[in-house]
Design a protein around this motif. Structure first.
Motif, short mmCIF file in Angstrom:
data_model
loop_
_atom_site.label_atom_id
_atom_site.label_comp_id
_atom_site.label_asym_id
_atom_site.label_seq_id
_atom_site.Cartn_x
_atom_site.Cartn_y
_atom_site.Cartn_z
N LYS B 5 45.11 28.05 33.30
CA LYS B 5 43.88 28.85 33.33
C LYS B 5 42.74 28.07 32.67
N GLU B 6 43.12 27.31 31.65
CA GLU B 6 42.12 26.52 30.95
C GLU B 6 41.50 25.48 31.89
N ALA B 7 42.36 24.85 32.66
CA ALA B 7 41.86 23.86 33.62
C ALA B 7 40.94 24.53 34.63
N TYR B 8 41.35 25.68 35.11
CA TYR B 8 40.55 26.41 36.09
C TYR B 8 39.17 26.73 35.50
N ARG B 9 39.18 27.19 34.25
CA ARG B 9 37.91 27.55 33.60
C ARG B 9 37.00 26.33 33.45
N GLU B 10 37.60 25.23 33.11
CA GLU B 10 36.78 24.01 32.95
C GLU B 10 36.18 23.58 34.30
N LEU B 11 36.96 23.73 35.33
CA LEU B 11 36.44 23.41 36.67
C LEU B 11 35.32 24.39 37.05
N GLU B 12 35.54 25.64 36.72
CA GLU B 12 34.54 26.68 37.01
C GLU B 12 33.22 26.37 36.31
N ASP B 13 33.34 25.84 35.12
CA ASP B 13 32.13 25.48 34.36
C ASP B 13 31.32 24.41 35.10
N ILE B 14 31.99 23.61 35.87
CA ILE B 14 31.28 22.53 36.58
C ILE B 14 30.50 23.08 37.77
N VAL B 15 31.13 23.91 38.57
CA VAL B 15 30.52 24.30 39.84
C VAL B 15 30.04 25.76 39.87
N GLY B 16 30.41 26.54 38.87
CA GLY B 16 30.07 27.97 38.89
C GLY B 16 31.16 28.74 39.60
N GLU B 17 31.29 30.01 39.26
CA GLU B 17 32.44 30.78 39.76
C GLU B 17 32.43 30.99 41.27
N ARG B 18 31.22 30.92 41.88
CA ARG B 18 31.15 31.13 43.34
C ARG B 18 31.78 29.97 44.11
N HIS B 19 31.94 28.86 43.45
CA HIS B 19 32.34 27.66 44.19
C HIS B 19 33.72 27.15 43.82
N ILE B 20 34.53 28.03 43.31
CA ILE B 20 35.92 27.69 43.07
C ILE B 20 36.75 28.94 43.34
N SER B 21 37.94 28.72 43.84
CA SER B 21 38.79 29.89 44.13
C SER B 21 40.26 29.50 44.05
N ASN B 22 41.05 30.47 43.55
CA ASN B 22 42.50 30.32 43.67
C ASN B 22 43.09 31.53 44.38
N ASP B 23 42.25 32.21 45.14
CA ASP B 23 42.71 33.34 45.95
C ASP B 23 43.66 32.81 47.03
N PRO B 24 44.89 33.30 47.06
CA PRO B 24 45.86 32.78 48.03
C PRO B 24 45.36 32.81 49.48
N ALA B 25 44.57 33.81 49.81
CA ALA B 25 44.07 33.88 51.19
C ALA B 25 43.18 32.69 51.50
N PHE B 26 42.31 32.37 50.55
CA PHE B 26 41.46 31.18 50.75
C PHE B 26 42.31 29.92 50.79
N LEU B 27 43.23 29.85 49.85
CA LEU B 27 44.03 28.62 49.75
C LEU B 27 44.83 28.37 51.01
N ASP B 28 45.33 29.45 51.59
CA ASP B 28 46.12 29.27 52.82
C ASP B 28 45.26 28.79 53.98
N SER B 29 43.97 29.10 53.92
CA SER B 29 43.12 28.61 55.01
C SER B 29 42.98 27.08 54.93
N TYR B 30 43.22 26.52 53.76
CA TYR B 30 43.22 25.05 53.64
C TYR B 30 44.61 24.47 53.97
N ALA B 31 45.63 25.26 53.71
CA ALA B 31 46.98 24.79 54.01
C ALA B 31 47.28 24.83 55.50
N PHE B 32 46.58 25.71 56.20
CA PHE B 32 46.79 25.86 57.66
C PHE B 32 46.12 24.69 58.36
N GLN B 33 46.93 23.78 58.86
CA GLN B 33 46.37 22.55 59.43
C GLN B 33 47.05 22.20 60.75
#
Lengths: 489, 548
Positions: B5-33
């Motif tokens: 969670k700490e890593a996620y928060r640090e990443l969020e600090d870089i791009v803002g919360e709108r530009h990072i996600s760990n929502d499985p639905a979003f993630l699967d859209s990247y896994a679907f190839q």
């Protein structure tokens, strides 16, 4: 030292090892201002195997190796040792034209093959190489290509490594590999040829472009033992045109257009002094010749190859005439001071002997770099201004601008002849060279081939690339035996 | 260190919360190839799921993200427009952060006089082409089509397309580039690094780009390319497309200084002769074998149905039975598309005369039906823009590429019959689309100026049918066996299959290559530039095996 001499003789044969002071002296200095340093030996390998053994021996004995494949005179300090105890690896014995393939327009050559040697061989097959401007006849083709010397036909200059394609290399580690397309086959040219490989793709193998790590390296990464090179058809018909001008900037828009539509083969821009140096066989003719020539001259060669060559030339000529009218420049088929054939001969053949850059005063300092065409005027002014400060006559500065990479980049070259026997003149030109180089770098000139003092100037501007190159060097030459002290190594 | 969670928060600090996600639905859209089912367990359409997806807006954000990946030992996998299954994370047991570069989508500069454009990774070919055409300039669009990232093709993958014959491979066209290394350093190559602008990608001295931009680039395995300059070519056509016709059969009228042909040869030997004569005579603007992708047996029926506004694809079956289509099918067996553009009318007329002479000398011909206005204008749109990439999937929704080894035309013609025979054989089982053994598509040149090319066998399979997927995978294995048995190296299919293989399998394959030293050097490069192993195995390496 005697021990080393014996070891070298074991590798290349005693006939091909020299520690004759007179021979060593010829490698201790060149026509540049780098500090002289005498090598200990000159060794002349005759095969890839011998090259590999030499590099292995150098790693074992911590001996600097300086690869040299062209004959003298040398100009940039890259063949002068920067570290004591060096061995010159003189590659002129490896001088075979290994193969010429007309259908695929490829040739395979060893590093000792010179322009003077190769062009006649290619002519037999109806082929030629696009060459640098009036190269020395004894200039190694591979050395010229590895050092990214500018070539005359910009539209064939698809990238900065053109027309060099695959290579065989013995890296500084002593390991041998083939680069580019040849990297996908066995370590035998014969075996690859028999499988139909013609090594026309320079990239790779894999995700690394090994040839690009060898280009511009001044022999500091390894020793290239063969290369495949793409050739062009010799035009069955050709014509030469001239666009005279009083200033270079008045030609820039026209040149941009010409290069963009890929009209013409040779496209080069020179001032009158430069052309006079190229034309004059005798020093006392230069002044009169310079006076008779227009201040600036764009030279355009057009050629017709393969089918309907006359019509190809005619079509280009008509397009060229229309383009010249559109841009308000005067297109001439001849100039005062030289015949068309004389100029064409300059473009198509290696230099006469002695080398043309030396014939005016015996020595010539050169400043060259890359720029976009639209900035060239600023750089010309910078060099002229610095010359005035140092009382060097502007009228003696030869200026040569060569479009590269299909006209996106331009090689800008300034030739400053001087008398090497005149101490004051030498001292002055040395200062002028240094000051002009500093001013050019500050003004945005890109010295992509950083010889001598230019290396520090360039690498101090780009710490990240310098760091990356040092990492690369540690991989391919971990003991720093290959031409140490050059570039950022 | 696990992705916390700490890593996620640090990443969020870089791009803002709108530009990072760990929502499985979003993630699967990247896994679907695309292609995943060919190499994944149980024919899954999904590659491994990333731990999060992050969307930086600038180079500095990319740099900070990469440094965090080093800190937390998380793999960094950039994706711009994507294409192929290797754009996703590769291993279930490797925590991977997917870096989606879609916010970096600006054309930063177009220098008309010096003929280059500077772009960010999510600028696509269609976008840049439309802008530069307004200035009478053009770009080489790669075979994967107009919707692909220019930065990706120039810096990170292959870079060849139908126009490479004249305009160059995007590797040839790459000028300065900006590279965030796997350690998080920013390297600017060539003149850019020295503060002299974008116009040259080489030097000073040896060229740094050589580290990572070989025959292919590092395919996301060695850092992130955040900007590049690309060389532009002359465009002697209209400054805007005046596209006509009805969807999907759009047509681009042919200008007076253009010619659009489909050429055919009686034999593959004659085809090679035509090639070499075109090469020697330096004619042509676009040189490509496109329509074969639909298969030699069904292609003509498909294309003529496709451009007919009154027909649908359901009419293809009837079209195949028509005598004129059957005759055309035979006429087109050994054919390719060829577009010429003249800098003037007199030049195009001469090119035409030269081409006629070449055909006369070689026994080749212009395929009349394909040179008629409707098909020629369609060809003009298709080839100039490469906007019909969906056609790769037309038969049943899936395709894979096999073969595509590049070399001289004489060498390529040697594997053509092997590839054709192999596809007929593999499709005979009924689980691959039976559109003809020759579905070999490819560029007239994979490098600038010609002389080197390859043909890719387009094998259509149904990704929703496991038997069909299995047949596709088997075809790839067969193609490797066929190639090796006939003296050719493995082709593109080997790259596809490796995505699903273990490290040991890949290493064994690399050890069997004629020069494994190249992959030992790549290991050393990786160790030097990626000491924390943040990049994935797309930058292929061999383990040290006791070597220093």
């Amino acid at each position: 030292m005697d021990n080393k001499k014996e070891q070298l003789a074991d590798i290349v044969g005693s006939r091909f090892v020299s520690d004759d002071p007179a021979v060593l002296d010829t490698y201790a200095r060149d026509n540049s201002f780098v500090l002289p340093l005498k090598p200990w030996f000159v060794a002349q390998p005759g095969s890839v195997d011998e090259v590999q053994k030499l590099v292995a021996w150098a790693n074992h004995s911590s001996t600097p190796l300086i690869p040299v494949s062209s004959g003298p005179p040398h100009f940039h300090g890259d063949t002068v040792p920067s570290a004591p105890g060096a061995v010159i690896v003189e590659l002129s014995r490896m001088n075979r034209v290994l193969r010429i393939d007309r259908r695929n327009r490829m040739t395979w050559i060893e590093p000792g093959v010179t322009y003077g040697r190769l062009q006649p061989e290619l002519v037999k097959e109806g082929l030629r190489l696009t060459t640098p401007l009036m190269p020395r006849p004894n200039k190694s083709v591979i050395a010229s290509l590895l050092e990214r010397q500018p070539t005359l036909i910009a539209r064939y200059h698809y990238s900065f490594t053109e027309p060099l394609r695959s290579c065989g290399v013995v890296w500084g580690t002593g390991e041998m590999m083939y680069t580019g397309e040849a990297g996908s086959g066995p370590l035998s040219l014969e075996a690859q040829w028999s499988m139909g490989a013609r090594h026309s793709d320079p990239k790779g193998p894999g995700a690394t472009d090994y040839v690009r790590l060898l280009t511009g390296a001044q022999g500091s990464m390894g020793i290239v033992t063969w290369a495949s090179v793409r050739c062009e058809l010799i035009p069955a018909m050709r014509k030469l045109f001239f666009v005279p001008a009083t200033t270079p900037e008045s030609l820039i828009d026209f040149m941009h257009r010409l290069l963009r539509v890929r009209l013409g083969d040779e496209v080069i821009l020179v001032n009158n002094t430069q052309l006079a140096y190229m034309l004059a066989h005798q020093a006392d003719k230069v002044a009169a010749l310079t006076k008779s020539l227009p201040p600036w001259l764009l030279i355009i060669g057009i050629g017709g190859r393969a089918l309907f060559p006359e019509e190809r030339v005619d079509e280009q000529q008509q397009d060229l005439v229309e383009l010249a009218q559109t841009y308000g420049v005067r297109l001439a088929s001849g100039i005062h001071g030289a015949t068309t054939n004389e100029v064409y001969d300059l473009l198509l053949a290696p230099s006469r002997e002695p080398y043309w850059k030396l014939s005016y005063k015996g020595a010539c300092e050169q400043i060259f770099f890359l720029s976009t065409l639209d900035k060239s005027r600023e750089f010309i002014d910078t060099v002229y201004h610095t010359a005035r400060i140092h009382n060097y006559p502007e009228s003696e500065i030869g200026v040569y601008i060569q479009p590269q990479h299909q006209g996106v980049a331009h090689h800008c070259e300034f030739n400053l002849p001087y008398d090497p026997r005149d101490f004051n003149e030498v001292s002055n030109i040395k200062q002028l060279f240094s000051k002009a180089s500093e001013a050019l770098v500050s003004g945005g000139a890109y010295f992509s081939r950083p010889y001598g003092i230019w290396a520090d100037m360039m690498y101090s501007r780009d710490a990240q690339s310098t760091s990356a190159l040092r990492k690369v060097k540690r991989i391919f030459d971990p003991n720093n035996v290959m031409n140490p002290g050059k570039l950022c190594f | 260190m696990a992705f916390s969670k700490e890593a996620y928060r640090e990443l969020e600090d870089i791009v803002g919360e709108r530009h990072i996600s760990n929502d499985p639905a979003f993630l699967d859209s990247y896994a679907f190839q695309w292609l995943a089912e060919l190499v994944r367990p149980n024919f899954s359409h999904y590659m491994p799921r990333p731990v999060a997806v992050i969307m930086p807006a600038c180079t500095e954000e990319v740099q900070r993200i990469i440094k965090l990946c080093n800190k937390y030992r998380v793999k960094a996998k950039p994706i711009s427009t994507g294409w192929y299954h290797w754009a996703a994370p590769l291993k279930e047991d490797e925590e991977t952060l997917q870096i989606d570069l879609r916010r970096m989508n600006r054309i930063l500069e177009i220098d008309e006089r010096n003929r280059y454009a500077v772009v960010e990774p999510y600028v696509i070919c269609a976008q840049l082409q439309a802008e530069v055409m307004k200035l009478g300039l053009n770009i080489n669009i790669i075979g994967a089509g107009a919707s692909t990232s220019i930065v990706a093709s120039a810096c990170a993958y292959a870079g060849m397309g139908p126009s490479s014959f004249w305009m160059g491979n995007n590797s040839d066209n790459l000028l300065g580039m900006e590279w965030v290394t796997p350690e998080g350093e920013i390297i600017r190559t060539g003149s850019l690094g020295s503060g002299n602008g974008w116009f040259c990608g080489e030097g000073p001295g040896p060229s740094v780009r050589g580290i990572c931009r070989g025959w292919v680039g590092s395919r996301g395995g060695l850092g992130v390319y955040t900007k590049c300059a690309i060389k532009l070519a002359h465009w002697p056509g209209p400054t805007e497309y005046q596209v006509k016709g009805t969807l999907p059969g759009y047509r681009l009228p042919i200008q007076e200084n253009f010619r659009v042909y489909t050429l055919a040869a009686p034999t593959w030997d004659a085809w090679a002769d035509i090639y070499y004569k075109i090469y020697d005579n330096e004619i042509g603007y676009i040189f490509h074998r496109q329509y074969a992708l639909a298969g030699a047996d069904l292609g003509p029926a498909l294309w003529l149905t496709y451009i007919d506004p009154e027909k649908t694809l359901n009419d293809v079956e009837e079209a195949v039975k028509r005598k004129d289509i059957q005759d055309l099918t035979e006429e087109l067996r050994i054919s390719f598309q060829f577009i010429m553009a003249g800098r003037s009318i007199r030049e195009i007329e001469l090119q035409d005369k030269i081409l006629d002479q070449i055909l006369k000398e070689t026994g080749g011909w212009k395929v009349q039906r394909y040179c008629e206005k409707d098909m020629a204008e369609f060809t003009n749109t298709y080839m100039q823009r490469l906007g019909h990439k969906h056609m790769n999937f037309v038969w049943v929704g899936g395709y894979l590429g096999s073969w595509m080894q590049t070399g001289t035309p004489d060498w390529v013609k040697g594997y053509v019959p092997v590839a054709i025979k192999g596809l007929y054989r593999d499709a005979a089982g009924g689980n691959l689309v039976q559109c003809g053994g020759d579905a070999l598509m490819g560029n007239g040149s994979s490098i600038a100026g010609g002389g080197n090319m390859g043909l890719e066998q387009f094998v259509s399979y149904d990704p929703a049918d496991n038997a069909s997927v299995a047949a596709g995978t088997q075809h790839m294995r067969d193609a490797i066996v066929d190639a090796v048995a006939n003296g050719f190296p493995p082709g593109k299919e080997a790259m596809y299959l490796q995505v699903g293989e273990s490290d040991e399998q890949i290493w064994n394959a690399l050890r069997r290559t004629p020069q494994p030293l190249a992959f030992h050097f790549q290991r050393k490069i990786k160790e030097a530039f990626d000491p924390n192993n943040v990049g994935d195995r797309m930058y292929a390496t061999l383990p040290s095996e006791g070597k220093p």
